[in-house]
Design an enzyme around this catalytic site. Structure first.
Site, short mmCIF file in Angstrom:
data_model
loop_
_atom_site.label_atom_id
_atom_site.label_comp_id
_atom_site.label_asym_id
_atom_site.label_seq_id
_atom_site.Cartn_x
_atom_site.Cartn_y
_atom_site.Cartn_z
N HIS A 185 25.80 33.14 32.07
CA HIS A 185 27.13 33.11 32.67
C HIS A 185 27.15 33.71 34.07
O HIS A 185 27.81 33.20 34.97
CB HIS A 185 28.11 33.88 31.77
CG HIS A 185 29.50 33.93 32.29
ND1 HIS A 185 30.35 32.84 32.26
CD2 HIS A 185 30.21 34.94 32.87
CE1 HIS A 185 31.51 33.18 32.79
NE2 HIS A 185 31.45 34.44 33.16
N HIS A 197 37.00 29.62 30.45
CA HIS A 197 37.07 30.73 29.50
C HIS A 197 37.00 30.12 28.10
O HIS A 197 37.90 30.27 27.28
CB HIS A 197 38.36 31.53 29.70
CG HIS A 197 38.12 33.01 29.69
ND1 HIS A 197 38.92 33.90 29.02
CD2 HIS A 197 37.16 33.76 30.27
CE1 HIS A 197 38.47 35.13 29.19
NE2 HIS A 197 37.40 35.07 29.95
N GLU A 248 34.70 44.82 30.47
CA GLU A 248 35.40 43.75 31.18
C GLU A 248 36.91 43.88 31.02
O GLU A 248 37.64 42.88 30.98
CB GLU A 248 34.90 42.39 30.69
CG GLU A 248 33.43 42.16 31.04
CD GLU A 248 32.87 40.84 30.54
OE1 GLU A 248 33.66 39.98 30.10
OE2 GLU A 248 31.63 40.67 30.59
N SER A 249 37.37 45.13 30.95
CA SER A 249 38.81 45.36 30.93
C SER A 249 39.45 44.64 32.12
O SER A 249 38.90 44.61 33.22
CB SER A 249 39.11 46.86 31.00
OG SER A 249 38.69 47.52 29.83
N ASN A 283 34.78 22.56 41.11
CA ASN A 283 34.36 21.92 39.87
C ASN A 283 34.02 22.94 38.80
O ASN A 283 33.60 24.06 39.10
CB ASN A 283 33.15 21.01 40.11
CG ASN A 283 31.94 21.78 40.60
OD1 ASN A 283 31.18 22.32 39.80
ND2 ASN A 283 31.74 21.83 41.91
#
Length: 760
Positions: free
Chosen positions: A69, A119, A337-338, A519
């Protein structure tokens, strides 16, 4: 994480000048690196780069930033071709691939930042929060460029509409998007929603955001100025989202993945709204040297990107980080990742003014470090050095994974062998069945949950082919996002080009000139050579199409490992295109707006059913080849449409894509409630099935008052035109070869599926 494309790096690095403490160094002795998402080979490479074993905190950073990712390690070498620019494509481009979002010049001293991201995995596990935080993340990317967010779009893919779990996922995703976007006060002006069994257990949630700013106010994530301070501001840091990038977005999972819920972030749109206004005021006061939003990998990613982009060092003290959960370990603080957090580089002389503004907006913040000349990312906690590494090493490896043309492409059967008919009774049944299928059904039950007009600048939105936001004076920015996974499954190169062409056409039909592309590339497991072949061909198709249309790719997102229980999704490139409208009074809607208008079909119809909705709905068939595309003709069509809008030749214009001519006719009737009298005998087709359901590319349905003006415009642009009917006052659609349909009958057919699915 930005879609930056660093060069494949030399893995031989100098040892750090200052090693972490012995206690910290020994912390990785018993760590199972595979549980962190790293391979044994990657761990060996990390040790080689550091000239020692990594500390626990360093390993936490590498495990996330070397994830698929964040690092783009499987896609990077193929993405390079998307960054190729010509002098023509550079014309409007202000910021390209490598920053938080692309930026283009839209005239009058104004610029637009826009980007699309995914997501996907979080939205299956926790549909509401997964989708909501997807909105929050893309909005912060736009804020980090210095822009005010002015519009959202979404591209959604769910499993079979008949599957019981699809309602849970689809309803949760749409509710999450509407909740966060509506509370944030950013209009959602369009998008697309599709259903297919290949997305069962792996929905796709792709979200696009556009923001505007003065050209001189563009901000970049490039730290500079040794002695400048690192300020973390926004929501306090908590335990939510730890490992999100590596646990969820960089690996396959099973359909029973509820154990991963802690890795899904929790968002608060009201904090994000305050953070947005706070940032805009900080920019106006010129108090920010550089800025980066916190998304995947949290503090570790933001700090390393700021340092790497600016070619400086950054020293952080985790003891100064405001915490929501005081039990967090240092490595957890680094990769949490708050949501709703930003990291800014601030000159010491401006610190007091900076905090005056954040305090006024109720936004907490703290100085957690400073910029230095070391070229290293150094992290300390309670006096102990936990991290000492060169940010360049965090870009990750670059893999040249094997590729193999999928076996199914060899076995595919041609769709043009499917039965066609001229029988009016059969065609009537076919029409009602096709327009009521999930992918062509009325999506207003979704879009009505979105506030499409907040901020008061929405000129066009769903169900029109593109959304348009009012800009300076009487100009506007147009947006569209499109993709067709069936086409890409049959031919990834052609499918990518067709996605670009459709988005390009959708912007053009409202009267806008296309300027730039973003994209989102959604694919299966990159360790599967067939998936990598699909990906390579898609990148080649995107590059070829954009070069031919002379439009730059500004950035985007890659989402791999969209695979559940060993089954890969179809390759699904989603293309967003931004265009500029010179005069908002000349924009075109997609439906007839009056009776007694002449209806013309622009373009050529061929027997092209490969990957079509008709073939899938009527026969469960996905085979053959996608429609043929001539990009030179697509460019001429765009010029024709924009010129026709400016000269007021057209009363309406509607792109033909999924469902073919009949879908465009039905939608044009229902848009404003005017019926039509249609005759299909003027269309050069081998059957009525072809005339109605073919998905030949580069076609548009238009209405006009003056036939001579339309024909003259088409002749000057060397484009085909066919008169197929007129509009009428009464609420009926009459097709001379088939019979009558009431508009109520057509509307009811199109609402059957989504009313049930979304509890409408």
């Amino acid at each position: 994480m930005n879609m930056s494309l660093p060069a494949d790096r030399d893995t031989a690095k100098k040892p750090s000048a200052q090693k972490p403490s012995a206690h910290a160094q020994n912390a990785t002795a018993a760590v199972d690196v595979t549980a962190l998402g790293l391979t044994e080979s990657e761990y060996t490479q990390i040790c080689s780069l550091l000239k020692r074993s990594p500390t626990k905190s360093e390993l936490a950073i590498y495990s996330v930033l070397w994830s698929e990712h964040c690092s783009y390690k499987s896609s990077r070498r193929h993405l390079r071709q998307l960054a190729d620019l010509t002098e023509v494509t550079k014309k409007h481009l202000l910021v390209g691939i490598g920053q938080n979002a692309g930026v283009v010049d839209i005239g009058g001293g104004w610029a637009a930042a826009f980007k699309i991201e995914s997501h996907n995995h979080p939205s299956f596990i926790e549909p509401f929060q997964g989708a909501a935080t997807g909105i929050g993340g893309i909005v912060r990317d736009i804020i980090a460029m210095g822009a005010k967010p002015v519009a959202l779009m979404d591209s959604l893919r769910f499993g079979a509409a008949s599957d019981p779990d699809t309602q849970r996922v689809a309803d949760g995703v749409v509710s999450g998007i509407s909740f966060y976007g509506n509370c944030l006060g950013v209009p959602n002006i369009g998008g697309e929603t599709a259903f297919d069994p290949v997305y069962q257990g792996n929905p796709l949630v792709n979200v696009l955001c556009v923001g505007v700013m003065r050209r001189e106010n563009i901000r970049l994530a490039n730290a500079s100025g040794p002695g400048n301070l690192v300020v973390l501001f926004g929501a306090p840091t908590g335990r939510d989202g730890i490992g999100g990038a590596s646990v969820l977005a960089s690996d396959s999972f099973t359909s029973d993945a509820k154990a991963n819920r802690p890795a899904v972030q929790i968002g608060d749109p009201f904090v994000e709204k305050l953070l947005t206004e706070c940032c805009l005021e900080l920019y106006a006061a010129d108090l920010v040297v550089a800025i980066q939003d916190l998304g995947a990998a949290g503090i570790s990613c933001a700090a390393s990107e700021l340092a790497h982009n600016g070619r400086v060092g950054i020293r952080l003290d985790l003891s100064a980080v405001p915490l929501r959960d005081t039990t967090l370990a240092p490595d957890e603080i680094l990769v949490s990742e708050s949501q709703e957090r930003m990291m800014a580089i601030v000159h010491p002389d401006n610190l007091e003014a900076f905090f005056e503004i954040t305090n006024r907006w109720g936004i907490s913040g703290a100085v957690i470090g400073e910029v230095d000349n070391s070229q290293y990312l150094t992290v300390v906690h309670e006096g102990k050095t936990l991290v000492r590494l060169n940010p360049k090493t965090l870009t990750g490896p670059s893999y040249n994974r094997p590729v193999k043309k999928p076996a199914y492409l060899i076995r595919r059967s041609a769709a043009n062998r499917l039965p066609v008919t001229n029988d009016p009774h059969l065609l009537r049944e076919d029409i009602l069945q096709v327009i009521s299928c999930p992918n062509l059904s009325d999506k207003s039950v979704i879009t009505n949950q979105y506030d499409r007009y907040v901020q008061g600048n929405t000129a066009l939105c769903h169900p029109d082919d593109a959304g348009v936001i009012r800009m300076y004076k009487n100009t506007g920015v147009a947006l569209s996002c499109d993709g067709n996974s069936r086409y890409s499954y049959l031919d990834p190169h052609a499918g990518a080009q067709l996605a670009v062409a459709e988005a390009y056409r959708n912007v053009s039909v409202v009267g806008a000139t296309p300027l730039a592309v973003t994209n989102c590339l959604n694919f299966g497991n990159p360790e599967n050579p067939e998936v990598m072949w699909q990906f390579r061909e898609t990148c080649r198709g995107l590059s070829d199409a954009c070069k031919r249309l002379e439009i730059p790719i500004t950035g985007g997102n890659v989402s791999f490992y969209n695979q559940t229980d060993g089954k890969d999704i179809f390759p699904t490139p989603v293309v967003g295109i931004l265009g500029i409208v010179d005069n908002l009074t000349q924009t075109l809607t997609s439906g007839w707006n009056a009776p007694d208008l002449f209806i013309y079909l622009l373009g050529v119809t061929r027997p092209e059913f490969g990957g079509s909705v008709w073939a899938d709905t009527m026969y469960g068939h996905i085979g053959g080849v996608p429609p043929k595309l001539d990009l030179a003709r697509e460019s001429r069509l765009s010029n024709l449409l924009v010129a026709g809008a400016k000269k007021r030749v057209f009363e309406s214009a509607h792109d033909l894509s999924e469902g073919g001519l009949i879908q465009a006719i039905v939608e044009s009737c229902l848009r404003h409630g005017f019926g039509a009298d249609i005759a299909l005998d003027t269309i050069r087709a081998t059957s009525l099935t072809e005339a109605l359901f073919s998905e030949s590319a580069s076609r548009v349905l238009v209405s006009c008052r003056s036939q001579e003006d339309l024909r003259d415009l088409c002749r000057r642009n060397s484009y085909e035109y066919t008169l197929i009917g007129t509009t009428r006052h009464t609420g009926e659609l009459t097709i001379s070869e088939i019979g009558k349909f009431t508009l109520n009958e057509l509307s009811d057919a199109r609402q059957k599926v989504t009313r049930v699915l979304f509890r409408g």
